[in-house]
Write a protein that holds these residues in place. Structure first.
Motif, PDB file in Angstrom:
ATOM      1  N   GLN A  69       3.738 -52.337 -26.385  1.00 18.57           N
ATOM      2  CA  GLN A  69       4.974 -51.932 -27.043  1.00 18.57           C
ATOM      3  C   GLN A  69       6.179 -52.139 -26.127  1.00 18.57           C
ATOM      4  OE1 GLN A  69       5.625 -51.012 -30.162  1.00 18.57           O
ATOM      5  NE2 GLN A  69       7.794 -50.707 -29.639  1.00 18.57           N
ATOM      6  N   ALA A  70       5.951 -52.043 -24.814  1.00 21.29           N
ATOM      7  CA  ALA A  70       7.062 -52.204 -23.865  1.00 21.29           C
ATOM      8  C   ALA A  70       7.724 -53.559 -24.059  1.00 21.29           C
ATOM      9  CB  ALA A  70       6.556 -52.050 -22.435  1.00 21.29           C
ATOM     10  N   ASP A  73       9.919 -53.392 -26.974  1.00 27.01           N
ATOM     11  CA  ASP A  73      11.149 -52.667 -26.594  1.00 27.01           C
ATOM     12  C   ASP A  73      12.098 -53.594 -25.825  1.00 27.01           C
ATOM     13  OD1 ASP A  73      10.089 -50.409 -27.750  1.00 27.01           O
ATOM     14  OD2 ASP A  73       9.369 -49.546 -25.872  1.00 27.01           O
ATOM     15  N   GLU A 155      29.438 -36.433 -31.291  1.00 29.38           N
ATOM     16  CA  GLU A 155      28.761 -36.117 -30.026  1.00 29.38           C
ATOM     17  C   GLU A 155      29.091 -37.183 -28.977  1.00 29.38           C
ATOM     18  OE1 GLU A 155      26.589 -33.401 -29.686  1.00 29.38           O
ATOM     19  OE2 GLU A 155      27.098 -32.811 -31.727  1.00 29.38           O
ATOM     20  N   GLN A 160      23.969 -39.985 -31.534  1.00 30.56           N
ATOM     21  CA  GLN A 160      22.923 -40.932 -31.914  1.00 30.56           C
ATOM     22  C   GLN A 160      23.062 -42.217 -31.083  1.00 30.56           C
ATOM     23  OE1 GLN A 160      20.355 -40.422 -34.609  1.00 30.56           O
ATOM     24  NE2 GLN A 160      20.924 -38.624 -33.478  1.00 30.56           N
ATOM     25  N   ASN A 248      16.579 -44.010 -24.798  1.00 29.51           N
ATOM     26  CA  ASN A 248      15.978 -44.914 -25.779  1.00 29.51           C
ATOM     27  C   ASN A 248      16.995 -45.337 -26.829  1.00 29.51           C
ATOM     28  OD1 ASN A 248      13.699 -44.425 -24.376  1.00 29.51           O
ATOM     29  ND2 ASN A 248      12.666 -43.237 -25.952  1.00 29.51           N
TER      30      ASN A 248
ATOM     31  N   LYS B 216      23.471 -34.054 -22.026  1.00 22.18           N
ATOM     32  CA  LYS B 216      24.007 -35.381 -21.670  1.00 22.18           C
ATOM     33  C   LYS B 216      23.119 -36.078 -20.640  1.00 22.18           C
ATOM     34  CE  LYS B 216      28.275 -37.704 -20.343  1.00 22.18           C
ATOM     35  NZ  LYS B 216      27.907 -38.339 -19.098  1.00 22.18           N
ATOM     36  N   SER B 275      24.459 -31.951 -26.596  1.00 24.50           N
ATOM     37  CA  SER B 275      24.142 -33.307 -26.127  1.00 24.50           C
ATOM     38  C   SER B 275      25.263 -33.891 -25.272  1.00 24.50           C
ATOM     39  CB  SER B 275      23.858 -34.217 -27.312  1.00 24.50           C
ATOM     40  OG  SER B 275      24.997 -34.287 -28.130  1.00 24.50           O
ATOM     41  N   GLY B 411       5.171 -48.010 -24.567  1.00 26.90           N
ATOM     42  CA  GLY B 411       6.527 -48.082 -25.106  1.00 26.90           C
ATOM     43  C   GLY B 411       7.423 -46.983 -24.560  1.00 26.90           C
ATOM     44  N   GLN B 412       8.673 -47.068 -24.933  1.00 28.54           N
ATOM     45  CA  GLN B 412       9.666 -46.142 -24.369  1.00 28.54           C
ATOM     46  C   GLN B 412       9.550 -44.707 -24.898  1.00 28.54           C
ATOM     47  OE1 GLN B 412      13.497 -47.737 -25.418  1.00 28.54           O
ATOM     48  NE2 GLN B 412      12.939 -48.021 -27.547  1.00 28.54           N
ATOM     49  N   TYR B 413       8.728 -44.512 -25.941  1.00 29.77           N
ATOM     50  CA  TYR B 413       8.595 -43.159 -26.492  1.00 29.77           C
ATOM     51  C   TYR B 413       7.318 -42.457 -26.048  1.00 29.77           C
ATOM     52  CZ  TYR B 413      12.642 -43.732 -29.482  1.00 29.77           C
ATOM     53  OH  TYR B 413      13.926 -43.881 -29.935  1.00 29.77           O
ATOM     54  N   TRP B 417       8.753 -35.546 -25.260  1.00 30.67           N
ATOM     55  CA  TRP B 417      10.128 -35.092 -25.052  1.00 30.67           C
ATOM     56  C   TRP B 417      10.784 -34.619 -26.349  1.00 30.67           C
ATOM     57  CZ3 TRP B 417      12.411 -39.340 -21.326  1.00 30.67           C
ATOM     58  CH2 TRP B 417      11.729 -39.255 -20.099  1.00 30.67           C
ATOM     59  N   TYR B 420      13.718 -36.553 -28.302  1.00 27.19           N
ATOM     60  CA  TYR B 420      13.590 -37.648 -29.273  1.00 27.19           C
ATOM     61  C   TYR B 420      14.072 -37.224 -30.657  1.00 27.19           C
ATOM     62  CZ  TYR B 420      10.513 -39.843 -25.790  1.00 27.19           C
ATOM     63  OH  TYR B 420       9.997 -40.391 -24.645  1.00 27.19           O
ATOM     64  N   LYS B 422      16.634 -35.620 -33.437  1.00 34.79           N
ATOM     65  CA  LYS B 422      18.071 -35.529 -33.663  1.00 34.79           C
ATOM     66  C   LYS B 422      18.546 -34.137 -33.268  1.00 34.79           C
ATOM     67  CE  LYS B 422      18.447 -38.752 -37.508  1.00 34.79           C
ATOM     68  NZ  LYS B 422      18.611 -38.924 -38.960  1.00 34.79           N
ATOM     69  N   PRO B 423      19.714 -33.911 -32.750  1.00 33.83           N
ATOM     70  CA  PRO B 423      20.791 -34.889 -32.574  1.00 33.83           C
ATOM     71  C   PRO B 423      20.698 -35.668 -31.261  1.00 33.83           C
ATOM     72  CG  PRO B 423      21.570 -32.749 -31.918  1.00 33.83           C
ATOM     73  CD  PRO B 423      20.145 -32.556 -32.368  1.00 33.83           C
ATOM     74  N   PHE B 424      19.709 -35.344 -30.421  1.00 32.55           N
ATOM     75  CA  PHE B 424      19.631 -36.024 -29.117  1.00 32.55           C
ATOM     76  C   PHE B 424      19.024 -37.417 -29.266  1.00 32.55           C
ATOM     77  CE2 PHE B 424      19.148 -31.457 -28.752  1.00 32.55           C
ATOM     78  CZ  PHE B 424      20.265 -31.163 -27.989  1.00 32.55           C
ATOM     79  N   GLY B 425      18.101 -37.534 -30.211  1.00 35.50           N
ATOM     80  CA  GLY B 425      17.452 -38.819 -30.467  1.00 35.50           C
ATOM     81  C   GLY B 425      17.594 -39.206 -31.919  1.00 35.50           C
ATOM     82  N   THR B 426      16.619 -39.968 -32.424  1.00 32.39           N
ATOM     83  CA  THR B 426      16.776 -40.497 -33.771  1.00 32.39           C
ATOM     84  C   THR B 426      15.748 -39.944 -34.759  1.00 32.39           C
ATOM     85  OG1 THR B 426      15.392 -42.335 -33.079  1.00 32.39           O
ATOM     86  CG2 THR B 426      17.769 -42.691 -33.041  1.00 32.39           C
ATOM     87  N   LYS B 436       4.521 -42.080 -33.444  1.00 29.78           N
ATOM     88  CA  LYS B 436       5.239 -43.081 -32.631  1.00 29.78           C
ATOM     89  C   LYS B 436       4.926 -42.893 -31.139  1.00 29.78           C
ATOM     90  CE  LYS B 436       8.356 -46.085 -31.263  1.00 29.78           C
ATOM     91  NZ  LYS B 436       7.859 -47.468 -31.103  1.00 29.78           N
ATOM     92  N   ASP B 440       3.001 -45.608 -28.901  1.00 28.34           N
ATOM     93  CA  ASP B 440       3.628 -46.203 -27.705  1.00 28.34           C
ATOM     94  C   ASP B 440       2.730 -46.035 -26.478  1.00 28.34           C
ATOM     95  OD1 ASP B 440       5.795 -46.967 -29.180  1.00 28.34           O
ATOM     96  OD2 ASP B 440       7.270 -46.215 -27.737  1.00 28.34           O
TER      97      ASP B 440
END
Lengths: 309, 449
Positions: A69-70, A73, A155, A160, A248, B216, B275, B411-413, B417, B420, B422-426, B436, B440
């Motif tokens: 997957q990396a 990405d 934000e 996002q 990410n 942040k 955030s 993968g990056q996920y 954490w 990941y 919302k509102p910090f991630g998607t 996911k 990953d």
């Protein structure tokens, strides 16, 4: 027959001697590290002098392009880099031209505005980042208050990924607009005044003057700016580091190179430094810049020849 | 003639440029390190000892005072201390160590050595630095004995040799709470997850933000939710092994509970705007009294006290489980420790510096200032945070991120954490995120089979 400018005999060597410092510095600062990066990209180098380093062939490239997957990405980061490049180049180019034309008018205060627009260029990425982090502080920062006035909220860099990414585009343009403006301004000031006067006598409208006089004669500046904007935005990474960090959905290739090289990808403060892998990633970035730069330059050169003869 | 002169001048200019560029940096005179120690002339020589630490306001404040004291005791040693962001510490450490531009470095405790079940991973940075000969072997230094044996073994030893004295453990799975707000709103200090949810609902009804954190910087959100991971997987080393060997998955039923709770934590408990708050600004935000709770590490205690000395706060383990017995653990890490550059020309001065720091009285002051859980047997954490964590110290456990080494190709996920969401991630759906994250991770595990 035009005589040889530097004379005869040993004096003929003068231009070559004059070239030596430049070539030396080029090898030392640009070519040498580039070649070393290429070599490192085939190793598992950590960047720690004295640490064992092994020749691993194309493993880093295989990992970057095809492993798990990396690698997918990484393609996402590559696409994001192109998106960043497109928006930064087009907006910075258009805005830079507009601002240059405005500050090229014979009006009071143009020198002040030229300085004002150019000022961000002389600030480092950290200062630029700090200014915008304060300006876009979501809990009572100036922009947050302004949005609040209109009943909206954001934000900003902490929002996002798409939103944070868009704000980095804004800051990148703000930070480099001055350079684009100055190059256009220099180009505008080389256009002879008589051409404008002749166009006016012929009854040309402002748009016709721009289209038939200003724009064609700005061709060298257009070419320079387009190339600088494209290459600069493809290589951008510092503002991503300062404004967002490793997050990410926001990384571009340039930042990925840094993050991999200095162990900032896994969330652990003691993770490995993968500088061989980062070197392979930077070669991929280099190839991207090379292809896009070469294609752009070829197109622009043809256009310049057609217009300028 | 004029042309010949010009050629000569230019040639000389070019030659001088080339020669000056080729010349190495001016070599400093050897200072009182290693072989020269003990010689009176060398002892008198002025030395600038370069120290590198990471940003942690109370620690930096303490270090500045300590440096002054140290310089008073050793007037010939001037301490030049650089402070960098924690995220940049390993980068700057590597750069300055390889450039031989630093003598003493604050380095996080050694924990995540590659395990036998981890296939095709790169060793952590500290391990490479030791193998490349950059860290001084301090096994025989008398000051090492000032620290407890377990810490030296767990956080400072590699291949039987000691390279670091670790200065303290920190917990990051706790929550600071505002006693006044709890009292004013008649809220009981939560010991279970349902009680925590109810507390946040009460504060929300009173228009009081429930929690804040330095979103942040990203990591405070992950760290803040540590109790959720910890309450479900108390043995974090076993968790790492389970994830690598496939006996534990991030999308199994047990983990899904964690993700569901993380969603509530990220979306319902955190205040709007968290955030955008930087990590070192969060304690001030909490101390302002505007927010009821602040999930974070014990190292924030001094910053909270400095911001509002009269502020009334308490600290509890994050109640991630529905069972109060599962919520009595504190998860954390070995924080900073001193390492000495093996190639430092100022080795003697560096050893004196660490020895002086390790003196029980100085160490006690350090612990009081930063709120670390002590690693010297005689030291006690006499501060408020010390009293708050004391009941849970027997249940202290090293956290996942200290053990974790990600497989190549993941993968990056591939991390647990909360950021990941919302509102910090998607992500919005816990199941979708759990799948996911596991996908990953699995991608990396499969790629290295």
């Amino acid at each position: 027959m035009i005589g040889y400018h530097f004379g005869r005999g040993r004096a003929r060597l003068t231009p070559y001697l004059l070239l030596i410092p430049g070539i030396f510095l080029y090898i030392l600062i640009a070519l040498g590290p580039s070649l070393a990066t290429t070599v490192f990209s085939f190793t598992d180098a950590t960047g720690i002098r004295g640490a064992p380093m092994h020749w691993i062939g194309f493993d880093n490239y295989r990992e970057f392009l095809f492993l798990g997957q990396a690698s997918r990405d990484n393609y996402a980061a590559l696409w994001r880099t192109l998106v960043f490049c497109f928006f930064v180049t087009t907006i910075q180019f258009g805005l830079g031209l507009l601002v240059a034309m405005l500050v090229n008018q014979r009006l009071k205060g143009t020198n002040f505005f030229r300085t004002l627009y150019f000022m961000p260029v002389i600030l480092g990425a950290v200062i630029q980042g700090l200014i915008w982090s304060l300006f876009l502080y979501p809990l009572g920062g100036p922009m947050a208050r302004l949005l609040e006035f209109f009943g909206a909220r954001s934000e900003f860099f902490g929002g996002q990924p798409t939103e944070a990414f868009a704000w980095v585009i804004v800051v990148q343009i703000w930070a480099n607009l001055g350079t684009t403006m100055i190059i256009f301004l220099a180009g505008l000031q080389t256009i002879p005044e008589e051409l404008y006067e002749a166009a006016q006598i012929d009854g040309a409208s402002s748009w016709q003057v721009f289209k038939n006089v200003t724009w064609p004669l700005l061709t060298p500046s257009v070419n320079t700016n387009l190339l600088l904007n494209i290459i600069g935005s493809l290589q951008a990474w510092q503002l991503f580091l300062v404004l967002i960090g490793y997050r990410n959905g926001t990384q571009v290739l340039g930042y990925l190179v840094y993050a991999q090289g200095f162990g900032q990808t896994s969330g652990s403060v003691t993770s490995a430094f993968r500088q061989g892998y980062a070197a392979a990633a930077s070669i991929v970035l280099f190839l991207l810049v090379l292809v896009l730069g070469t294609v752009t330059q070829t197109i622009l050169n043809r256009r310049e020849k057609r217009i300028m003869g | 003639m004029r042309k010949i002169s010009l050629t000569i001048v230019l040639s000389m200019l070019v030659l001088s440029l080339v020669l000056s560029a080729c010349a190495g940096p001016a070599t400093p005179a050897p200072s009182s390190g290693g072989e020269t120690s003990g010689q009176p002339a060398a002892a008198e020589q002025n030395i600038t000892l370069k120290v590198l630490v990471h940003q942690n306001p109370p620690m930096v404040e303490f270090m500045e005072a300590f440096n002054q004291k140290f310089t008073e005791k050793y007037p010939n040693i001037k301490v030049d201390m650089a402070v960098v962001n924690a995220n940049d510490l390993s980068t700057v450490t590597q750069t300055r160590l390889t450039a031989n531009d630093v003598d003493v470095v604050d380095m996080f405790g050694f924990a995540n050595a590659a395990q036998p079940y981890m296939k095709n991973v790169d060793p952590p940075n500290w391990q490479t630095l030791i193998e490349a000969g950059y860290l001084l072997d301090i096994t025989d230094q008398p000051f090492v004995k000032n620290y407890d044996e377990a810490t030296i073994k767990d956080a400072g030893t590699y291949n039987g040799k000691v390279y670091q004295v670790n200065l303290g453990r920190v917990s990051y799975s706790g929550i600071y709470y505002n006693k006044d707000l709890f009292e004013a709103n008649n809220v009981k200090v939560p010991t279970t997850w349902p009680e925590l949810v109810a507390a946040c609902e009460t504060f929300a009804a009173a228009d009081i933000p429930c929690m804040t954190a330095g979103g942040k910087d990203g990591w405070p959100i992950f760290v803040g939710a540590y109790g959720l991971t910890g309450s479900i997987y108390p043995d974090q080393l076993a968790l790492v092994e389970g994830l690598w060997t496939g006996t534990i998955k991030w999308n199994d039923a047990k983990s899904l509970e964690m993700w569901e709770k993380m969603k509530i934590y990220a979306q319902n408990m955190m205040e709007a705007g968290a955030s955008g708050i930087a990590g070192d600004a969060a304690p001030g935000r909490f101390a302002s009294g505007a927010v009821a709770m602040f999930p974070g590490g014990t190292w924030y205690a001094s910053a909270i006290e400095d911001a509002q000395p009269a502020f009334q706060w308490g600290y509890i383990p994050f109640p991630g489980s529905d069972n109060p017995e599962d919520n009595k653990y504190l998860f954390g890490k070995y924080d900073q420790g001193w390492v000495i550059a093996a190639k430092s020309p100022n080795k003697d001065a560096a050893l004196k510096y660490v020895a002086e720091f390790s003196e029980p009285a100085n160490y006690q002051e350090f612990v009081n200032a930063v709120g670390f859980i002590p690693t010297q047997p005689g030291a006690t954490l006499d501060t408020q945070i010390g009293k708050e964590v004391a009941p849970y110290l027997a249940n202290f456990r090293v956290g996942l991120e200290q053990y974790w080494v990600a497989p190549k190709g993941a993968g990056q996920y591939a991390n647990p954490w909360a950021s990941y969401f919302k509102p910090f991630g998607t992500f919005d759906d816990p199941k979708e995120l759990a799948d996911k994250v596991q996908a990953d991770l699995q991608s990396g595990l499969d790629a290295n089979k």
